[in-house]
Write an enzyme that holds these catalytic residues in place. Structure first.
Site, PDB file in Angstrom:
ATOM      1  CG  ASP A 101     -20.366  11.119   2.782  1.00 15.07           C
ATOM      2  OD1 ASP A 101     -20.541  10.208   3.605  1.00 15.07           O
ATOM      3  OD2 ASP A 101     -20.469  10.959   1.548  1.00 15.07           O
TER       4      ASP A 101
ATOM      5  CG  HIS B 245     -18.466   3.684  10.541  1.00 13.98           C
ATOM      6  ND1 HIS B 245     -17.106   3.897  10.516  1.00 13.98           N
ATOM      7  CD2 HIS B 245     -18.668   2.695  11.457  1.00 13.98           C
ATOM      8  CE1 HIS B 245     -16.515   3.087  11.382  1.00 13.98           C
ATOM      9  NE2 HIS B 245     -17.443   2.339  11.956  1.00 13.98           N
TER      10      HIS B 245
ATOM     11  CG  ASP C  37     -21.501  -3.545  14.543  1.00 15.04           C
ATOM     12  OD1 ASP C  37     -22.633  -3.515  14.003  1.00 15.04           O
ATOM     13  OD2 ASP C  37     -21.353  -3.420  15.773  1.00 15.04           O
TER      14      ASP C  37
ATOM     15  CD  GLU D  20     -21.740   2.495  13.333  1.00 15.47           C
ATOM     16  OE1 GLU D  20     -21.621   1.270  13.230  1.00 15.47           O
ATOM     17  OE2 GLU D  20     -21.242   3.152  14.265  1.00 15.47           O
TER      18      GLU D  20
END
Length: 739
Positions: free
Chosen positions: A438, A400, A84, A447
């Protein structure tokens, strides 16, 4: 004293559980130098703010340049947390402390591997940010970005549009955990910078002292609210206060800091239902007790601390007090499903540091070292697959990570796979049965995060110390850019005297992702048949009722002698960026009309009509060229016309020491002077841009500069590299310098 005696008596009665053997055994012969090199590089992909010109990749760009503006401050810089784009300072500061600890323990390994400048540079990127976050002794900004707002959007950092508020703690609303952790980071970093930059080290130490005093005076997390639910402090703040005071002692030699660290002992977490110091979790972003115990054992030599850290390491290896961490069938020490590998590899680092200490019993040291190597090797691929992006056999391809995925539509499903290789990132890891898929949408197992790589880097440095390895010379993460800007079009309707075109201007940029408010396209027509019928230019009209905000021109001359004209579709002033299904493209419908009559209008001889199909499905067409400012970034143009002087919109670097001039016999783009322009030239220019290629012969340097300035702006930098790559891929027919 009674508490310590009772503690030692309990230790004497513990049961030992044997460590399981892996069911599957693969070769564990890895290049630890390369792994270390790449694990350090990961932090360069996490950078926020204005990036340096010598960055070692071509897919990250400047981002979040207004951070802190809501409070009148410059809080740019630092690292994005994980996949993020929030800057959570608690795990960021933890990662810095761990990286600095690794340099403190293994500086020679970093020097020998050539990685010392890179790890120090990455540490400094974060500590420079922490300095900005600490504008006065009792004020500290601990977070930039709102977790809920940030997580609701899936796209690359460079084109974020959401508000990014900044949050602080102060004397009225304190946050001892995050402030103390930052104090630890600054103190540890001051130690590793002191040999090379004593002035900067002194600055870091001053901030560390002020931050520690602030945290220790307030002893409260009442103001630490914005990170709740993301990085709540479950262990409290006494472990961070202990941790910070130890690093301040190591940085200053001031006994009062060591005394302070030991004074917190009554507040240290106990194992549930016992008086034993906690041993059954892991050193991590939330809990610094175990690293503190290890350092206290080494600093003081006291048997109490030594026994505490050995209880902990035994729990992770042979077992302690009848219990042991879970092991997967293939040998991973498995603490928790969320980021299992970050715990195992961080424990590998702690085990290695303690085992290398002269105060560690040789028999225990052998166990701890074996444990450390097995856990690191598991991460690198000992079970048949690597868990480090860009390293080893069958590595993860789809972590991620928003910016690595680089979706243009803000959808996790588009594109199907990540567009970029997030080199060196340690993914979360498998579940308790060694199962791993994956998958981009798996934020537990796939992540990545700053804290994941932190202990991992330290463990790799220890492996490099013992087993060696060869980092890749002059390693960079430059990628061959894919298609970024293009036009799709379809024939909406057509007749004897008109044609209605739907055209879509598309920005899927990713090297790096970037918006532009200067995009325009040209639709070319040949009006020879109309002229032959006596129709004049002013009798042919262009109308657009649905244009997405574009300015659609009447016919403009391109090659009037041959009756070639174009419609200019100009989106100047409208930011088209790869950040959502309504943001990455703009549609425009326009109609070209000639006086009605048989033979007055023929679409088939129009340059831009080639390959277009009638219907609702648009198709990519290179015959409608797209421009960013004055630079053609997509498509072809018909012969006979002239394009405006190119003015690249990409930020350019400093002027080279040798001024580019025309040199007879030198071909633009042929930087190795072999008469061809291919990937060899790209590689040589890349080495020059990242400053790994130098010239001792001024004449040869002059020739190189003349060949390398393919964009014609008088500077040699990543813009030239970008243009040369497009030429090699046949995306452009001429260099801007030739136009």
């Amino acid at each position: 004293m009674k508490k310590i005696l009772a503690f030692l008596l309990t230790v004497a009665l513990v049961a030992v559980v044997a460590i399981p053997q892996a069911v599957v055994s693969f070769a564990a012969d890895f290049n630890y130098g390369e792994a270390l090199q790449k694990a350090i590089m990961f932090y360069e992909f996490q950078r926020s703010g204005k990036l340096p010109e010598n960055k070692r990749n071509n897919w990250r760009g400047d981002s979040a340049l207004n951070d802190g503006a809501d409070n009148g401050l410059d809080l740019t810089g630092g690292w994005y947390d994980a996949g993020d784009h929030v800057k959570f300072n608690l795990p960021m500061a933890y990662a810095v402390t761990m990286l600095a600890w690794s340099v403190y323990e293994s500086r020679d390994a970093y020097v020998q591997s050539g990685q010392l400048p890179y790890i120090l540079d990455n540490i400094k990127w974060a500590t420079d940010y922490f300095i900005k976050c600490h504008p006065s002794p009792n004020v500290y900004y601990y977070q930039v970005g709102d977790g809920a707002l940030d997580h609701s959007w899936w796209g690359p950092a460079e084109v974020m549009q959401m508000p990014r508020p900044s949050f602080k703690v102060d004397l009225t609303n304190p946050g001892s955990t995050v402030v103390a952790e930052t104090a630890a980071a600054m103190a540890a970093s001051s130690i590793v910078f002191k040999p090379t930059d004593p002035e900067y080290a002194a600055t870091l130490l001053r901030h560390a002292k002020e931050l520690f005093t602030f945290a220790d005076t307030t002893r409260s997390d009442a103001g630490y609210r914005a990170a709740e639910g993301y990085y709540s402090s479950h262990s409290g703040f006494y472990d961070e206060l202990t941790w910070a005071s130890i690093w301040l002692y190591l940085a200053t030699g001031d006994q009062s800091y060591l005394d302070k660290a030991e004074s917190y002992e009554p507040h240290w977490e106990r194992e549930r239902g016992t008086t034993l110091i906690s041993y059954s979790w892991a050193h991590c972003w939330d809990n610094k007790l175990y690293g503190s115990l290890l350092l206290l054992a080494k600093i003081t030599g006291k048997s109490y601390y030594k026994q505490c850290i050995e209880n902990h390491l035994d729990y992770w290896t042979v077992g302690f007090n009848g219990s042991r961490v879970q092991y997967t069938p293939k040998g991973l020490a498995y603490l928790d499903r969320w980021g299992s590998l970050r715990y195992a590899t961080t424990q590998a680092f702690l085990a290695s540091v303690y085992a290398d200490w002269s105060g560690c019993d040789p028999a225990k040291a052998a166990v701890y070292k074996e444990f450390a190597k097995k856990q690191v090797d598991y991460a690198l691929g000992s079970t048949g697959r690597s868990f480090v992006v860009g390293f080893g056999k069958n590595p993860p391809r789809n972590p991620h990570h928003r910016t690595a995925h680089s979706s243009w539509s803000a959808l996790m499903t588009e594109p199907a796979e990540c567009r970029h290789i997030l080199v060196g990132a340690l993914v979360g890891g498998p579940d308790g049965s060694d199962s791993y898929v994956d998958r981009l949408d798996d934020y537990q197992c796939n992540e990545v995060a700053n804290d994941y790589n932190a202990g991992f880097v330290g463990a790799l440095a220890k492996m490099y110390e013992k087993y060696g390895g060869e980092p890749i010379p002059n390693f960079v993460a430059f990628e061959t850019p894919g298609e970024e800007f293009y036009v799709e079009a379809a024939v909406n309707a057509a007749g004897p005297g008109f044609v209605n075109i739907k055209a879509s201007i598309i920005n899927k940029s990713g090297w790096p992702a970037r918006g532009s408010d200067k995009l325009s396209a040209k639709y070319f027509v040949d009006i020879s048949e109309a002229v032959a019928k006596g129709i004049t230019l002013d009798q042919i009209t262009v109308q657009s009722t649905t244009n997405g905000g574009a300015k659609v021109s009447q016919l403009l001359p391109w090659d009037p002698d041959n009756h070639i004209y174009y419609v200019n579709i100009d989106f100047t002033g409208i930011n088209i960026f790869p950040g959502g299904i309504n943001e990455y493209k703009r549609d425009v419908y326009f109609t070209i009309t000639a006086p009605y009559g048989e033979g007055n209008w023929d679409n088939t001889n129009d340059f831009s009509f080639q390959g277009l199909e009638q219907g609702f499905t648009s198709k990519k067409t290179e015959y409608i060229p797209l421009y960013d400012g004055n630079v053609r970034v997509w498509g072809k143009v018909p012969d006979g016309g002239s394009e405006p002087d190119p003015t690249p919109t990409i930020t350019v670097g400093p002027t080279p020491s040798v001024t580019p001039t025309s040199v007879p016999g030198i071909m633009l783009g042929d930087v190795n002077f072999d008469g061809r322009i291919n990937s060899t030239d790209y590689s040589r220019l890349k080495r020059y841009v990242i400053k790994s290629l130098e010239f001792t012969d001024p004449e040869e340097h002059q020739k190189f500069i003349a060949a390398a300035d393919v964009d014609g702006n008088g500077r040699i930098n990543s813009t030239d590299l970008y243009v040369l790559n497009r030429y090699i891929l046949k995306l452009i027919e001429k260099f801007p310098a030739e136009q």
